[in-house]
Write a protein that holds these residues in place. Structure first.
Motif, PDB file in Angstrom:
ATOM      1  N   LYS A 225      77.496  22.267  12.532  1.00  0.00           N
ATOM      2  CA  LYS A 225      78.465  23.316  12.845  1.00  0.00           C
ATOM      3  C   LYS A 225      77.860  24.703  12.995  1.00  0.00           C
ATOM      4  CE  LYS A 225      82.483  25.437  13.122  1.00  0.00           C
ATOM      5  NZ  LYS A 225      83.264  25.444  14.373  1.00  0.00           N
ATOM      6  N   SER A 226      77.035  25.137  12.006  1.00  0.00           N
ATOM      7  CA  SER A 226      76.628  26.547  12.017  1.00  0.00           C
ATOM      8  C   SER A 226      75.332  26.772  11.255  1.00  0.00           C
ATOM      9  CB  SER A 226      77.737  27.424  11.413  1.00  0.00           C
ATOM     10  OG  SER A 226      77.972  27.069  10.055  1.00  0.00           O
ATOM     11  N   MET A 227      74.702  27.920  11.545  1.00  0.00           N
ATOM     12  CA  MET A 227      73.516  28.406  10.815  1.00  0.00           C
ATOM     13  C   MET A 227      73.613  29.925  10.743  1.00  0.00           C
ATOM     14  SD  MET A 227      70.274  26.132  12.174  1.00  0.00           S
ATOM     15  CE  MET A 227      70.408  26.759  13.850  1.00  0.00           C
ATOM     16  N   TYR A 228      73.604  30.460   9.517  1.00  0.00           N
ATOM     17  CA  TYR A 228      73.749  31.901   9.344  1.00  0.00           C
ATOM     18  C   TYR A 228      72.842  32.430   8.238  1.00  0.00           C
ATOM     19  CZ  TYR A 228      77.786  32.305  12.434  1.00  0.00           C
ATOM     20  OH  TYR A 228      78.595  32.300  13.529  1.00  0.00           O
ATOM     21  N   LEU A 229      72.448  33.679   8.403  1.00  0.00           N
ATOM     22  CA  LEU A 229      71.814  34.458   7.352  1.00  0.00           C
ATOM     23  C   LEU A 229      72.817  35.534   6.965  1.00  0.00           C
ATOM     24  CD1 LEU A 229      69.153  34.781   5.748  1.00  0.00           C
ATOM     25  CD2 LEU A 229      68.468  36.476   7.457  1.00  0.00           C
ATOM     26  N   ARG A 230      73.237  35.536   5.701  1.00  0.00           N
ATOM     27  CA  ARG A 230      74.347  36.392   5.276  1.00  0.00           C
ATOM     28  C   ARG A 230      73.892  37.410   4.236  1.00  0.00           C
ATOM     29  NH1 ARG A 230      78.827  33.724   7.344  1.00  0.00           N
ATOM     30  NH2 ARG A 230      78.792  31.439   7.410  1.00  0.00           N
ATOM     31  N   LYS A 231      74.683  38.493   4.130  1.00  0.00           N
ATOM     32  CA  LYS A 231      74.406  39.536   3.148  1.00  0.00           C
ATOM     33  C   LYS A 231      75.722  40.181   2.736  1.00  0.00           C
ATOM     34  CE  LYS A 231      71.928  42.724   0.906  1.00  0.00           C
ATOM     35  NZ  LYS A 231      71.031  42.442  -0.247  1.00  0.00           N
ATOM     36  N   HIS A 232      76.007  40.212   1.430  1.00  0.00           N
ATOM     37  CA  HIS A 232      77.188  40.908   0.937  1.00  0.00           C
ATOM     38  C   HIS A 232      76.938  42.407   0.987  1.00  0.00           C
ATOM     39  CE1 HIS A 232      79.506  37.450  -0.595  1.00  0.00           C
ATOM     40  NE2 HIS A 232      78.312  36.898  -0.716  1.00  0.00           N
ATOM     41  N   VAL A 233      77.923  43.148   1.501  1.00  0.00           N
ATOM     42  CA  VAL A 233      77.792  44.602   1.629  1.00  0.00           C
ATOM     43  C   VAL A 233      79.037  45.269   1.070  1.00  0.00           C
ATOM     44  CG1 VAL A 233      76.268  44.477   3.632  1.00  0.00           C
ATOM     45  CG2 VAL A 233      78.739  44.560   3.981  1.00  0.00           C
ATOM     46  N   LEU A 234      78.879  46.514   0.690  1.00  0.00           N
ATOM     47  CA  LEU A 234      79.973  47.282   0.096  1.00  0.00           C
ATOM     48  C   LEU A 234      80.563  46.485  -1.077  1.00  0.00           C
ATOM     49  CD1 LEU A 234      81.611  48.518   3.432  1.00  0.00           C
ATOM     50  CD2 LEU A 234      79.870  49.640   2.047  1.00  0.00           C
ATOM     51  N   ASN A 235      81.836  46.611  -1.360  1.00  0.00           N
ATOM     52  CA  ASN A 235      82.426  45.866  -2.463  1.00  0.00           C
ATOM     53  C   ASN A 235      83.115  44.594  -2.006  1.00  0.00           C
ATOM     54  OD1 ASN A 235      81.687  47.700  -4.501  1.00  0.00           O
ATOM     55  ND2 ASN A 235      83.443  49.020  -4.029  1.00  0.00           N
ATOM     56  N   ASN A 236      83.593  44.580  -0.769  1.00  0.00           N
ATOM     57  CA  ASN A 236      84.411  43.462  -0.302  1.00  0.00           C
ATOM     58  C   ASN A 236      84.021  42.987   1.086  1.00  0.00           C
ATOM     59  OD1 ASN A 236      86.404  43.276  -2.551  1.00  0.00           O
ATOM     60  ND2 ASN A 236      86.887  45.355  -1.897  1.00  0.00           N
ATOM     61  N   GLY A 237      82.780  43.174   1.467  1.00  0.00           N
ATOM     62  CA  GLY A 237      82.374  42.811   2.814  1.00  0.00           C
ATOM     63  C   GLY A 237      81.178  41.873   2.846  1.00  0.00           C
ATOM     64  N   ARG A 238      80.971  41.243   3.998  1.00  0.00           N
ATOM     65  CA  ARG A 238      79.819  40.387   4.215  1.00  0.00           C
ATOM     66  C   ARG A 238      79.422  40.447   5.685  1.00  0.00           C
ATOM     67  NH1 ARG A 238      80.077  33.994   2.840  1.00  0.00           N
ATOM     68  NH2 ARG A 238      81.388  33.981   4.714  1.00  0.00           N
ATOM     69  N   VAL A 239      78.133  40.600   5.921  1.00  0.00           N
ATOM     70  CA  VAL A 239      77.581  40.611   7.274  1.00  0.00           C
ATOM     71  C   VAL A 239      76.783  39.334   7.470  1.00  0.00           C
ATOM     72  CG1 VAL A 239      76.015  41.783   8.876  1.00  0.00           C
ATOM     73  CG2 VAL A 239      77.503  43.118   7.380  1.00  0.00           C
TER      74      VAL A 239
END
Length: 337
Positions: A225-239
């Motif tokens: 289905k998918s492949m991602y590199l993720r990073k939590h940002v701020l208090n309630n976000g994710r890139v």
């Protein structure tokens, strides 16, 4: 606004059903007493057929495409605009210690504006078409152990069609084993079997891997289905940066002056950047942008398979933008690690 008005009542209805379904206290996954709560959330998220409620608006920019009919090449044409709306919900009717029974409901709206080259007259014809694709499924999930590993089995029976006719009955059976699950690393492996004569390859291996690195980056792989590199940002976000696969599918009628029914199907590979933001604890606002690549689209008779097309297109890559909202009680976005 036209698209919004067409789906607004459906969105409201599905959201009400979804909220009622998940307003009760979430049960723990059977046998997970020694598994951290975040791992439970991860497993619940990965194995849901769809999020409890999800609506997306997708706009794809102009792109050219080459085509073939019955093996003969046709002049290149152009899609000026492609707009889509996707609405879906997943509702669990019965929750027991070792199994779940629920349903999935979904609707997909597609509107295309294209300039089609007419080889017989050497002219360009502008065509605007709308397509409605609806589906529903009954889903059964069973939690067990195999070789002392948590294993999840599922079976779904799905019916689909258009706003005009009911068309197909399909089946999907999966088996997935949780190989590893701790605070930093989760790994799963399994197999998906599609019971559908129109599918070329009914057996699809599945592999999931998620690992949190020391710098906070998260590798999230969920094949195919998918492949991602993720990073939590701020208090309630994710890139997130990476790609996922989706499918555009709908039925067509009376295109050749006969009563023959056709299905159009293409796989879309969406690569790019995603930003997700958690609001009111359980709702996730999502914005995506990037390039869409569709290796091939095929039109085939309903009684045939994807491997026996009467018409094929090869689209060029195109820019897309996607914005959506989902109800996601198990979301880890914005929650403390």
């Amino acid at each position: 606004m036209y698209i919004v008005k067409n789906v607004a009542s459906l969105v409201i209805g599905l959201m009400i059903l979804s909220v009622k379904s998940f307003s009760q206290k979430r049960d723990s996954i059977p046998g997970s007493v020694n598994i951290p709560k975040k791992v439970e959330a991860y497993v619940a998220d990965k194995f849901a057929v769809t999020r409890p409620f999800n609506v997306e608006f997708i706009q794809t920019g102009p792109y050219n495409f080459s085509s073939e009919r019955d093996g003969k090449s046709l002049p290149d044409s152009k899609v000026n605009s492609l707009s889509q709306v996707k609405v879906s919900t997943n509702i669990n009717f019965i929750k027991r210690k070792n199994w779940l029974l629920g349903t999935t409901l979904g609707y997909r709206y597609t509107k295309a504006d294209a300039d089609i080259a007419m080889p017989a007259v050497g002219d360009i014809k502008t065509v605007e078409r709308e397509f409605h694709y609806l589906f529903s499924a009954v889903n059964f999930t069973y939690f067990s152990t195999l070789f002392n590993k948590r294993t999840i089995y599922s079976a779904s029976v799905m019916v689909d069609g258009s706003d005009k006719h009911f068309e197909r009955v399909r089946g999907i059976v999966t088996g997935t084993m949780v190989l590893k699950a701790n605070q930093r690393t989760k790994m799963t492996a399994g197999m998906l079997i599609s019971i559908d004569p129109s599918v070329q390859n009914p057996f699809i291996p599945a592999f999931g891997y998620e690992h949190t690195f020391g710098n906070g980056l998260i590798a999230d792989i969920n094949l195919p289905k998918s492949m991602y590199l993720r990073k939590h940002v701020l208090n309630n976000g994710r890139v997130s940066l990476g790609l996922d696969m989706d499918r555009t599918s709908f039925y067509l009628y009376d295109i050749d002056g006969t009563s023959q029914k056709y299905e159009y199907r293409q796989v879309d590979i969406n690569s790019g950047l995603i930003y997700e933001h958690l609001i009111a604890k359980y709702f996730v606002i999502t914005a995506k942008a990037g390039m869409k690549m569709s290796p091939q689209g095929r039109l085939f008779r309903k009684e045939d398979s994807f491997g026996s097309p009467v018409f094929e297109i090869t689209p060029d890559p195109a820019f897309y933008f996607n914005i959506g909202i989902s109800l996601h009680p198990f979301s880890l976005i914005g929650r403390k690690k």
